[in-house]
Design a protein around this motif. Structure first.
Motif, PDB file in Angstrom:
ATOM      1  N   SER A 449      -6.119   5.245   0.721  1.00 13.82           N
ATOM      2  CA  SER A 449      -5.459   6.376   1.375  1.00 13.82           C
ATOM      3  C   SER A 449      -4.857   5.958   2.708  1.00 13.82           C
ATOM      4  O   SER A 449      -3.741   6.379   3.058  1.00 13.82           O
ATOM      5  N   VAL A 450      -5.582   5.135   3.461  1.00 19.73           N
ATOM      6  CA  VAL A 450      -5.103   4.691   4.774  1.00 19.73           C
ATOM      7  C   VAL A 450      -3.827   3.870   4.628  1.00 19.73           C
ATOM      8  O   VAL A 450      -2.837   4.079   5.349  1.00 19.73           O
ATOM      9  N   PHE A 451      -3.826   2.939   3.680  1.00 17.48           N
ATOM     10  CA  PHE A 451      -2.650   2.090   3.516  1.00 17.48           C
ATOM     11  C   PHE A 451      -1.456   2.865   2.954  1.00 17.48           C
ATOM     12  O   PHE A 451      -0.305   2.592   3.308  1.00 17.48           O
ATOM     13  N   LEU A 452      -1.724   3.829   2.073  1.00 18.84           N
ATOM     14  CA  LEU A 452      -0.625   4.651   1.576  1.00 18.84           C
ATOM     15  C   LEU A 452      -0.016   5.473   2.706  1.00 18.84           C
ATOM     16  O   LEU A 452       1.205   5.614   2.801  1.00 18.84           O
ATOM     17  N   ALA A 453      -0.875   6.006   3.571  1.00 16.17           N
ATOM     18  CA  ALA A 453      -0.382   6.772   4.716  1.00 16.17           C
ATOM     19  C   ALA A 453       0.425   5.887   5.654  1.00 16.17           C
ATOM     20  O   ALA A 453       1.462   6.314   6.196  1.00 16.17           O
ATOM     21  N   MET A 454      -0.040   4.656   5.847  1.00 19.85           N
ATOM     22  CA  MET A 454       0.704   3.727   6.703  1.00 19.85           C
ATOM     23  C   MET A 454       2.039   3.371   6.064  1.00 19.85           C
ATOM     24  O   MET A 454       3.084   3.304   6.740  1.00 19.85           O
ATOM     25  N   ALA A 455       2.028   3.090   4.766  1.00 20.45           N
ATOM     26  CA  ALA A 455       3.266   2.708   4.086  1.00 20.45           C
ATOM     27  C   ALA A 455       4.304   3.816   4.157  1.00 20.45           C
ATOM     28  O   ALA A 455       5.502   3.555   4.286  1.00 20.45           O
ATOM     29  N   PHE A 456       3.868   5.076   4.081  1.00 19.46           N
ATOM     30  CA  PHE A 456       4.786   6.206   4.092  1.00 19.46           C
ATOM     31  C   PHE A 456       5.211   6.597   5.507  1.00 19.46           C
ATOM     32  O   PHE A 456       6.388   6.879   5.762  1.00 19.46           O
ATOM     33  N   ASN A 457       4.247   6.583   6.448  1.00 18.58           N
ATOM     34  CA  ASN A 457       4.519   7.084   7.795  1.00 18.58           C
ATOM     35  C   ASN A 457       4.801   5.993   8.826  1.00 18.58           C
ATOM     36  O   ASN A 457       5.574   6.191   9.748  1.00 18.58           O
ATOM     37  N   PHE A 458       4.165   4.838   8.671  1.00 15.21           N
ATOM     38  CA  PHE A 458       4.297   3.762   9.660  1.00 15.21           C
ATOM     39  C   PHE A 458       4.529   2.417   8.966  1.00 15.21           C
ATOM     40  O   PHE A 458       3.723   1.492   9.089  1.00 15.21           O
ATOM     41  N   PRO A 459       5.588   2.282   8.201  1.00 15.92           N
ATOM     42  CA  PRO A 459       5.787   1.054   7.417  1.00 15.92           C
ATOM     43  C   PRO A 459       5.922  -0.201   8.272  1.00 15.92           C
ATOM     44  O   PRO A 459       5.442  -1.259   7.890  1.00 15.92           O
ATOM     45  N   ARG A 460       6.609  -0.101   9.417  1.00 15.64           N
ATOM     46  CA  ARG A 460       6.789  -1.293  10.257  1.00 15.64           C
ATOM     47  C   ARG A 460       5.452  -1.687  10.922  1.00 15.64           C
ATOM     48  O   ARG A 460       5.222  -2.859  11.202  1.00 15.64           O
ATOM     49  N   THR A 461       4.612  -0.706  11.180  1.00 13.63           N
ATOM     50  CA  THR A 461       3.287  -1.014  11.725  1.00 13.63           C
ATOM     51  C   THR A 461       2.445  -1.750  10.692  1.00 13.63           C
ATOM     52  O   THR A 461       1.744  -2.716  11.003  1.00 13.63           O
ATOM     53  N   LEU A 462       2.515  -1.278   9.441  1.00 15.26           N
ATOM     54  CA  LEU A 462       1.795  -1.965   8.359  1.00 15.26           C
ATOM     55  C   LEU A 462       2.310  -3.389   8.202  1.00 15.26           C
ATOM     56  O   LEU A 462       1.525  -4.333   8.032  1.00 15.26           O
ATOM     57  N   ALA A 464       3.713  -5.282  10.478  1.00 12.23           N
ATOM     58  CA  ALA A 464       3.258  -6.093  11.605  1.00 12.23           C
ATOM     59  C   ALA A 464       1.779  -6.449  11.468  1.00 12.23           C
ATOM     60  O   ALA A 464       1.357  -7.571  11.773  1.00 12.23           O
ATOM     61  N   LEU A 465       0.975  -5.499  10.994  1.00 15.69           N
ATOM     62  CA  LEU A 465      -0.460  -5.750  10.813  1.00 15.69           C
ATOM     63  C   LEU A 465      -0.700  -6.890   9.841  1.00 15.69           C
ATOM     64  O   LEU A 465      -1.486  -7.807  10.110  1.00 15.69           O
ATOM     65  N   ILE A 466      -0.017  -6.866   8.707  1.00 12.55           N
ATOM     66  CA  ILE A 466      -0.259  -7.859   7.664  1.00 12.55           C
ATOM     67  C   ILE A 466       0.376  -9.200   8.009  1.00 12.55           C
ATOM     68  O   ILE A 466      -0.230 -10.266   7.813  1.00 12.55           O
ATOM     69  N   LEU A 467       1.578  -9.185   8.540  1.00 14.52           N
ATOM     70  CA  LEU A 467       2.301 -10.439   8.768  1.00 14.52           C
ATOM     71  C   LEU A 467       1.896 -11.147  10.053  1.00 14.52           C
ATOM     72  O   LEU A 467       2.030 -12.363  10.148  1.00 14.52           O
ATOM     73  N   HIS A 468       1.397 -10.399  11.046  1.00 13.41           N
ATOM     74  CA  HIS A 468       1.162 -11.014  12.348  1.00 13.41           C
ATOM     75  C   HIS A 468      -0.271 -10.902  12.867  1.00 13.41           C
ATOM     76  O   HIS A 468      -0.700 -11.744  13.656  1.00 13.41           O
ATOM     77  N   LEU A 469      -0.990  -9.855  12.471  1.00 13.10           N
ATOM     78  CA  LEU A 469      -2.316  -9.641  13.060  1.00 13.10           C
ATOM     79  C   LEU A 469      -3.464  -9.846  12.081  1.00 13.10           C
ATOM     80  O   LEU A 469      -4.619  -9.647  12.442  1.00 13.10           O
ATOM     81  N   LEU A 470      -3.162 -10.231  10.863  1.00 14.87           N
ATOM     82  CA  LEU A 470      -4.214 -10.386   9.867  1.00 14.87           C
ATOM     83  C   LEU A 470      -4.877 -11.754  10.018  1.00 14.87           C
ATOM     84  O   LEU A 470      -4.310 -12.781   9.668  1.00 14.87           O
ATOM     85  N   SER A 471      -6.093 -11.766  10.546  1.00 14.90           N
ATOM     86  CA  SER A 471      -6.842 -13.007  10.728  1.00 14.90           C
ATOM     87  C   SER A 471      -7.392 -13.494   9.388  1.00 14.90           C
ATOM     88  O   SER A 471      -7.391 -12.746   8.398  1.00 14.90           O
ATOM     89  N   PHE A 501       2.463  -0.129  -1.521  1.00 12.05           N
ATOM     90  CA  PHE A 501       1.971  -0.971  -0.430  1.00 12.05           C
ATOM     91  C   PHE A 501       2.954  -2.090  -0.108  1.00 12.05           C
ATOM     92  O   PHE A 501       3.397  -2.238   1.032  1.00 12.05           O
ATOM     93  N   TYR A 502       3.311  -2.878  -1.114  1.00 14.66           N
ATOM     94  CA  TYR A 502       4.215  -3.995  -0.857  1.00 14.66           C
ATOM     95  C   TYR A 502       5.657  -3.536  -0.661  1.00 14.66           C
ATOM     96  O   TYR A 502       6.467  -4.261  -0.064  1.00 14.66           O
ATOM     97  N   GLY A 503       5.953  -2.316  -1.132  1.00  8.42           N
ATOM     98  CA  GLY A 503       7.302  -1.787  -0.925  1.00  8.42           C
ATOM     99  C   GLY A 503       7.609  -1.485   0.529  1.00  8.42           C
ATOM    100  O   GLY A 503       8.770  -1.303   0.903  1.00  8.42           O
ATOM    101  N   ALA A 504       6.588  -1.420   1.367  1.00  2.00           N
ATOM    102  CA  ALA A 504       6.793  -1.173   2.794  1.00  2.00           C
ATOM    103  C   ALA A 504       7.323  -2.395   3.525  1.00  2.00           C
ATOM    104  O   ALA A 504       7.749  -2.295   4.684  1.00  2.00           O
ATOM    105  N   PHE A 505       7.316  -3.567   2.862  1.00  3.27           N
ATOM    106  CA  PHE A 505       7.721  -4.811   3.506  1.00  3.27           C
ATOM    107  C   PHE A 505       9.154  -5.174   3.129  1.00  3.27           C
ATOM    108  O   PHE A 505       9.561  -5.020   1.975  1.00  3.27           O
ATOM    109  N   ASP A 506       9.889  -5.676   4.095  1.00  3.79           N
ATOM    110  CA  ASP A 506      11.233  -6.176   3.798  1.00  3.79           C
ATOM    111  C   ASP A 506      11.157  -7.367   2.853  1.00  3.79           C
ATOM    112  O   ASP A 506      12.029  -7.565   2.018  1.00  3.79           O
TER     113      ASP A 506
END
Length: 548
Positions: A449-462, A464-471, A501-506
């Motif tokens: 649910s959290v990731f779906l909400a991010m993908a719909f409402n905050f795609p660029r934040t998602l 950035a989280l996956i591409l830059h902040l994921l340890s 989920f992956y559709g939120a990424f360029d």
């Protein structure tokens, strides 16, 4: 603490060969056999207090034995750099024992010729080697009575007549039988043996500390490629916790047994043990290969090595992910605040470009999960924390450009985290990784649910989280959560979720690579930790070429 099945058991009656193999040896746990050697001729004839020294002098006094000489006595370290082997007439060693017996209180005695044994004045403590000093520095350790592979190494074969192979070992193919004898108090450094060991006490007293093989990380074994790889680096009675931090739990995993004359102790292969011996203690031990090692085909070695290392690496990863305490979880949950409205991302670091990322979005049920008002409170809290993690790293000068040189911080819990040191590239930590902690404490369905909400409402934040902040730790957590989710949903629902989920990424492949690369980095560091903990191999650097 270890399982109760590994506790030392004590037997008043000797088991049969079948009972020993099925009930004791197969469990690979220690056991004490009371009175095991009471019927030996050695038990009555070798006792120093009852003329045993004269008896031994008569039987093998003319033999030359190999003795261990150590300046670190009464501790005798297994590291070859800390002791030397010297040729010594057994008659001279008996002389040391007699002197110790006669002058236990004042230490006086006559001198012996030492140069002929390779012992010089420079070998002494404080530069002056007294006769009593020799007695303290000499230990007859592992002097062969029987040696199957090298008969020429057998130095005390005559004594074989004075000992009996215990009945429960009658069917074993012995590798060697050895004499252990000390005139003064002695301590063996902590080590394990590559064979099963039955330690039989003929005279005196020994105190034995034991640890199972699983405790080896806390004992800091010497490097596997070294000459003393079966020994520990620690002085277990007083380890330096600054240098060896894992040793703080060392004694919790130890077991202690006191052996008296007549007793025998079964020490399974791989069990670390430290042995303290009183003055004038005599023991005989039997070594034989375990069924596992004797039955292992050489062509399978490489396979078993990979299986064992993989198993230990998996265990290491699981331990990392189980270190989050309940207090830390509650602390995180206390920090709650309202989420920015959809399309906005208020932050001290600036605003994000929130272009809609609903590429390929379909399905009324999934669409319902993207609505912020329909999220449960703990899902809203997790969503807020994840958004905050990204926003706190956004440069005020250039929206969307992340600064990766600093550890991840969340404004909601920054006070808690600032007191901790950032993790290094050579360690794994769940405690200091806020993103990993948030993801780890979410149910798989809530994470969906959290990731779906991010993908719909905050795609660029998602993104950035996956591409830059994921340890690496967070990447491992995320893949495990995805695995859990896969088992909870149908194939159709899984496909819809991953499409959103992956559709939120360029670049969807970049997102997949980021997660997989992070997971592999986590596995690599766990593998390095295993090499350090169990093999004493410390690789410096971020990668090991050739590891797949």
């Amino acid at each position: 603490m270890e399982s109760t099945s590994l506790r030392i058991r004590s037997f008043e009656q000797l088991p049969s060969p079948m009972e020993f193999e099925s009930l004791i040896e197969s469990s690979n746990s220690p056991a004490v056999f009371k009175g095991c050697v009471n019927d030996w001729k050695a038990f009555s004839k070798w006792k120093p207090s009852n003329g045993g020294l004269d008896y031994l002098l008569e039987r093998v006094g003319s033999c030359v034995v190999e003795a261990m000489l150590s300046k670190s006595a009464p501790v005798f370290y297994g590291d070859l750099r800390s002791h030397e082997r010297v040729a010594l007439p057994f008659s001279d060693f008996i002389g040391f024992c007699k002197l110790r017996l006669q002058n236990a209180e004042d230490g006086a005695g006559s001198s012996f010729e030492l140069e002929s044994h390779g012992i010089t004045e420079s070998d002494s403590v404080d530069g002056c080697l007294t006769n009593d000093g020799v007695a303290q520095q000499i230990y007859l350790a592992q002097v062969p009575i029987l040696h199957v592979e090298s008969e020429d190494k057998v130095q005390l074969e005559t004594l074989r007549e004075d000992i009996n192979t215990p009945v429960f070992l009658k069917e074993k193919v012995l590798a060697s039988v050895n004499l252990w004898m000390n005139s003064a108090q002695a301590r063996s450094s902590t080590h394990y043996d590559p064979h099963h060991n039955l330690l039989c006490l003929v005279s005196g007293c020994k105190r034995v500390l034991l640890w199972p093989p699983s405790a080896s990380p806390m004992l800091y074994p010497m490097p596997i490629f070294g000459e003393s790889s079966n020994h520990s680096l620690l002085a277990v009675e007083n380890p330096d916790l600054l240098v060896y931090p894992r040793a703080k739990c060392l004694m919790e995993y130890s077991q202690k047994i006191i052996l008296h004359a007549g007793d025998a102790l079964f020490i399974p292969e791989g069990w670390f043990h430290q042995v303290d011996s009183d003055d004038l203690t005599i023991a005989v031990n039997f070594w034989w290969p375990s069924n596992i090692m004797s039955g292992m085909s050489e062509h399978m070695d490489a396979y078993y090595l990979r299986r064992v290392l993989k198993r230990l690496a998996d265990k290491e990863m699981n331990e990392v992910l189980c270190k989050l305490s309940s207090s830390e979880i509650q602390s995180m949950k206390r920090h709650t605040c309202a989420l920015p409205s959809s399309g906005e991302a208020g932050s001290s670091s600036g605003e994000l470009n929130l272009a809609c990322g609903r590429k390929g979005f379909k399905g009324r049920e999934l669409e319902q999960k993207t609505k912020l008002n329909d999220l449960e409170s703990h899902a809203i809290q997790a969503l807020h924390e994840l958004v905050s993690l990204v926003h706190d790293r956004i440069s005020a000068a250039d929206c969307g450009e992340l600064v990766q040189s600093e550890p991840i911080r969340s404004s909601a819990v920054s006070a808690e985290v600032e007191s901790k040191k950032a993790t290094t590239t050579n360690s794994l930590s769940l405690e200091d990784d806020l993103a990993a902690k948030i993801l780890w404490n979410l149910e798989a369905s809530t994470l969906e649910s959290v990731f779906l909400a991010m993908a719909f409402n905050f795609p660029r934040t998602l993104e950035a989280l996956i591409l830059h902040l994921l340890s690496p730790v967070a990447a491992e957590v995320l893949t495990r959560k995805f695995d859990e989710l896969d088992h909870l949903t149908t194939k159709e629902d899984r496909n819809k979720f991953y499409q959103v989920f992956y559709g939120a990424f360029d670049d969807q492949f970049a997102a997949m690579d980021a997660i997989l690369n992070g997971k592999e980095s986590f596995s690599l560091q766990a593998f390095k930790n295993v090499l350090d903990k169990y093999l004493g191999v410390n690789f410096v650097g971020s990668s090991i070429p050739g590891i797949r």
